[in-house]
Enzyme design. Structure first.
Site, PDB file in Angstrom:
ATOM      1  N   CYS A   1      -5.656  10.018   4.383  1.00 52.83           N
ATOM      2  CA  CYS A   1      -6.638  10.068   5.476  1.00 52.83           C
ATOM      3  C   CYS A   1      -7.424  11.379   5.532  1.00 52.83           C
ATOM      4  CB  CYS A   1      -5.925   9.831   6.805  1.00 52.83           C
ATOM      5  SG  CYS A   1      -5.201   8.193   6.891  1.00 52.83           S
TER       6      CYS A   1
HETATM    7  N1  LIG Z   1      -1.442   5.447   5.119  1.00 51.82           N
HETATM    8  C1  LIG Z   1      -1.858   5.910   6.288  1.00 51.82           C
HETATM    9  O1  LIG Z   1      -1.256   6.790   6.881  1.00 51.82           O
HETATM   10  C2  LIG Z   1      -3.077   5.324   6.967  1.00 51.82           C
HETATM   11  C3  LIG Z   1      -3.247   5.539   8.337  1.00 51.82           C
HETATM   12  C4  LIG Z   1      -4.344   4.997   8.975  1.00 51.82           C
HETATM   13  C5  LIG Z   1      -5.283   4.286   8.237  1.00 51.82           C
HETATM   14  N2  LIG Z   1      -5.117   4.120   6.896  1.00 51.82           N
HETATM   15  C6  LIG Z   1      -6.129   3.342   6.197  1.00 51.82           C
HETATM   16  O2  LIG Z   1      -5.624   2.034   5.984  1.00 51.82           O
HETATM   17  C7  LIG Z   1      -6.069   1.514   4.743  1.00 51.82           C
HETATM   18  C8  LIG Z   1      -4.884   1.075   3.901  1.00 51.82           C
HETATM   19  O3  LIG Z   1      -4.113   2.204   3.575  1.00 51.82           O
HETATM   20  P1  LIG Z   1      -2.603   2.116   3.127  1.00 51.82           P
HETATM   21  O4  LIG Z   1      -2.067   3.497   3.185  1.00 51.82           O
HETATM   22  O5  LIG Z   1      -1.889   1.017   3.834  1.00 51.82           O
HETATM   23  O6  LIG Z   1      -2.789   1.667   1.586  1.00 51.82           O
HETATM   24  P2  LIG Z   1      -1.628   1.202   0.579  1.00 51.82           P
HETATM   25  O7  LIG Z   1      -2.090   1.602  -0.773  1.00 51.82           O
HETATM   26  O8  LIG Z   1      -0.300   1.633   1.073  1.00 51.82           O
HETATM   27  O9  LIG Z   1      -1.647  -0.395   0.693  1.00 51.82           O
HETATM   28  C9  LIG Z   1      -2.715  -1.166   0.321  1.00 51.82           C
HETATM   29  C10 LIG Z   1      -2.214  -2.491  -0.226  1.00 51.82           C
HETATM   30  O10 LIG Z   1      -3.355  -3.308  -0.455  1.00 51.82           O
HETATM   31  C11 LIG Z   1      -3.167  -4.053  -1.639  1.00 51.82           C
HETATM   32  N3  LIG Z   1      -4.474  -4.494  -2.107  1.00 51.82           N
HETATM   33  C12 LIG Z   1      -5.428  -3.789  -2.775  1.00 51.82           C
HETATM   34  N4  LIG Z   1      -6.505  -4.567  -2.974  1.00 51.82           N
HETATM   35  C13 LIG Z   1      -6.248  -5.771  -2.418  1.00 51.82           C
HETATM   36  C14 LIG Z   1      -6.968  -6.982  -2.309  1.00 51.82           C
HETATM   37  N5  LIG Z   1      -8.204  -7.096  -2.787  1.00 51.82           N
HETATM   38  N6  LIG Z   1      -6.374  -8.016  -1.696  1.00 51.82           N
HETATM   39  C15 LIG Z   1      -5.125  -7.917  -1.209  1.00 51.82           C
HETATM   40  N7  LIG Z   1      -4.385  -6.798  -1.273  1.00 51.82           N
HETATM   41  C16 LIG Z   1      -4.943  -5.733  -1.880  1.00 51.82           C
HETATM   42  C17 LIG Z   1      -2.435  -3.077  -2.552  1.00 51.82           C
HETATM   43  O11 LIG Z   1      -1.750  -3.795  -3.577  1.00 51.82           O
HETATM   44  C18 LIG Z   1      -1.488  -2.384  -1.568  1.00 51.82           C
HETATM   45  O12 LIG Z   1      -0.241  -3.059  -1.479  1.00 51.82           O
HETATM   46  C19 LIG Z   1      -6.929   2.616   4.130  1.00 51.82           C
HETATM   47  O13 LIG Z   1      -8.266   2.400   4.466  1.00 51.82           O
HETATM   48  C20 LIG Z   1      -6.434   3.857   4.808  1.00 51.82           C
HETATM   49  O14 LIG Z   1      -7.434   4.867   4.859  1.00 51.82           O
HETATM   50  C21 LIG Z   1      -4.016   4.589   6.253  1.00 51.82           C
END
Ligand SMILES: NC(=O)c1ccc[n+]([C@@H]2O[C@H](COP(=O)([O-])OP(=O)(O)OC[C@H]3O[C@@H](n4cnc5c(N)ncnc54)[C@H](O)[C@@H]3O)[C@@H](O)[C@H]2O)c1
Length: 428
Positions: A274
């Site tokens: 983030c």
């Molecule tokens: N990790 C954090 O602390 C956090 C906090 C708030 C917001 N976010 C935001 O949330 C979003 C997700 O982050 P995250 O940390 O959960 O990511 P992550 O990498 O942990 O998880 C994402 C998942 O999406 C899957 N994926 C990718 N492309 C895909 C598709 N086309 N269809 C289906 N699945 C697909 C991946 O295989 C993975 O399992 C980002 O935009 C991030 O900025 C993250």
């Protein structure tokens, strides 16, 4: 009955089937809260490994234990799949896919595009689609809306589209997905009404805002606020260092002011998915509008320079001891981007290791959360934190202050410590 009222009534009766696209740090905890609220959840992920692991009852996300996952699987409240065509089944679909930066630090919304196309291919009248991924203002309207509109469905009437930023803070046991207020902004007021009703049973407080762009900007303001304040306090660390003043003492004393001051602490830089990433989304968007975001850019620069500052501290400390960085053994404590989690994404520790090795240091690491990792094609394995390992190091560098690190032992056996987190003193 209208599609909107039908969905709202289903939510009241907990008859909603929720789809989650992307079962990572964000998607899986959200799925958990939705099942706890009484909904059924269909999780879709393109990773077979993730889906197989989840269906076998193994959670890959620290905030959700295997027991919690198994409680979701029991009673068929949760199922995970790699079959995109099943996205036709849910009443609502939340998209939680990554939004990284490209090599040139521009937004990479290709995951959002891919997820939107998967949803679009399966969409049916009466569904709600919610984007959770952090992104630049305008993404939902400019990228998702045209794709969904092209199906011939009318958004706000047959289909509901909203942005609702995830605020999860991995490893935070006080503030979780359920008790952290959730912001919702729809393409139309009807979209906001429907999505608010859908999330209400699972999240303690929903904050509805007047537009989708407002919701997108809320998330960017929150993370930019952190980046700017961390940048400021990191600069203060450099200022104090040059003045020979203890920055931690300054901060702790300033924090006694009961109003108008919020405590941020310096460190080795910023990491995670983030803080180092999201401000670039906003800066990029504004560049396209001929506006340069000076504050945001400066904070990013300051934070990304911190690994250099700390490596310089290692060099100075070794020099004072008559040694060079070249050939010295440096033991890095903690490589995850923050305490008590296993996430390495954008971790400043990776830069620190790279910089030290570029100067000829021999670097090993210990991290109770990260047993091994591969970076730039090199696999590294965490060394046990023993008296021998501490004594063998010319310099021990505290980068991530995990609770499980025994600082008493570090204090006792390390010859020299460069402590980017003040962990040793806080632990006294
Ligand atoms: N990790 C954090 O602390 C956090 C906090 C708030 C917001 N976010 C935001 O949330 C979003 C997700 O982050 P995250 O940390 O959960 O990511 P992550 O990498 O942990 O998880 C994402 C998942 O999406 C899957 N994926 C990718 N492309 C895909 C598709 N086309 N269809 C289906 N699945 C697909 C991946 O295989 C993975 O399992 C980002 O935009 C991030 O900025 C993250």
């Amino acid at each position: 009955m209208s599609f909107a009222d039908d969905l709202i009534q289903k939510a009241e009766r907990r008859e909603v089937l929720f789809g989650i696209v992307g079962l990572g740090y964000v998607g899986l905890p959200l799925a958990y809260e939705l099942t706890r609220a009484g909904y059924r959840v269909l999780g879709y992920d393109i990773s077979r490994r993730v889906v197989d692991g989840l269906m076998a009852g193994r959670s890959h996300v620290k905030d959700i234990s295997d027991q919690q996952l198994q409680s979701m699987l029991a009673g068929d409240r949760f199922v995970a799949t790699t079959e995109a065509s099943r996205l036709r089944e849910p009443d609502a679909v939340s998209i939680c896919v990554p939004t990284p930066l490209s090599k040139f630090k521009d937004p990479d919304v290709s995951y959002i595009v891919a997820a939107t196309n998967a949803v679009r291919a399966a969409v049916r009248p009466g569904q709600a689609v919610i984007l959770e991924s952090t992104t630049y203002p305008g993404t939902t309207r400019e990228v998702m809306l045209p794709a969904l509109k092209s199906t011939g469905l009318t958004v706000g009437q047959d289909l509901f589209l909203a942005f609702s930023p995830e605020r999860v803070d991995p490893g935070n046991v006080t503030w979780t997905t359920r008790n952290t207020p959730k912001v919702v902004g729809g393409i139309t007021p009807e979209c906001t009404r429907v999505v608010t009703a859908l999330y209400q049973p699972a999240i303690e407080r929903i904050v509805a805002v007047s537009s989708i762009e407002t919701a997108e900007l809320v998330k960017l303001l929150e993370n930019t606020f952190r980046s700017v304040n961390i940048g400021l306090v990191n600069e203060m660390a450099i200022v104090c260092d040059k003045l020979g003043v203890d920055v931690w003492e300054v901060i702790d004393a300033a924090a006694t002011k009961p109003f108008g001051f919020m405590k941020f602490t310096p460190g080795p830089g910023v990491g995670g998915h983030c803080i180092p990433v999201d401000p670039h989304y906003l800066a990029w968007k504004m560049r396209g509008l001929n506006y340069k975001t000076r504050f945001i850019d400066l904070a990013g620069e300051l934070n990304s320079e911190m690994p250099h500052f700390w490596v310089q501290k290692v060099a100075e400390s070794l020099n004072n001891d008559g040694r060079a960085v070249k050939g010295s053994q440096v033991l890095v404590l903690g490589v995850a981007y923050k305490k008590d989690i296993e996430d390495l994404r954008e971790s400043p520790a990776l830069d620190i290791i790279r910089l030290l090795e570029a100067q000829g240091a021999r670097v090993s690491y210990h991290d109770p959360w990260v047993g091994r990792f591969t970076e730039d094609g090199v696999e590294r394995v965490s060394v046990p934190l023993t008296r021998q390992a501490l004594q063998a190091a010319d310099c021990v560098m505290v980068v991530t202050d995990h609770s499980a690190i025994d600082y008493g032992q570090v204090r006792e056996h390390a010859r020299m410590v460069v402590d980017t987190r003040n962990a040793l003193r806080r632990n006294l």
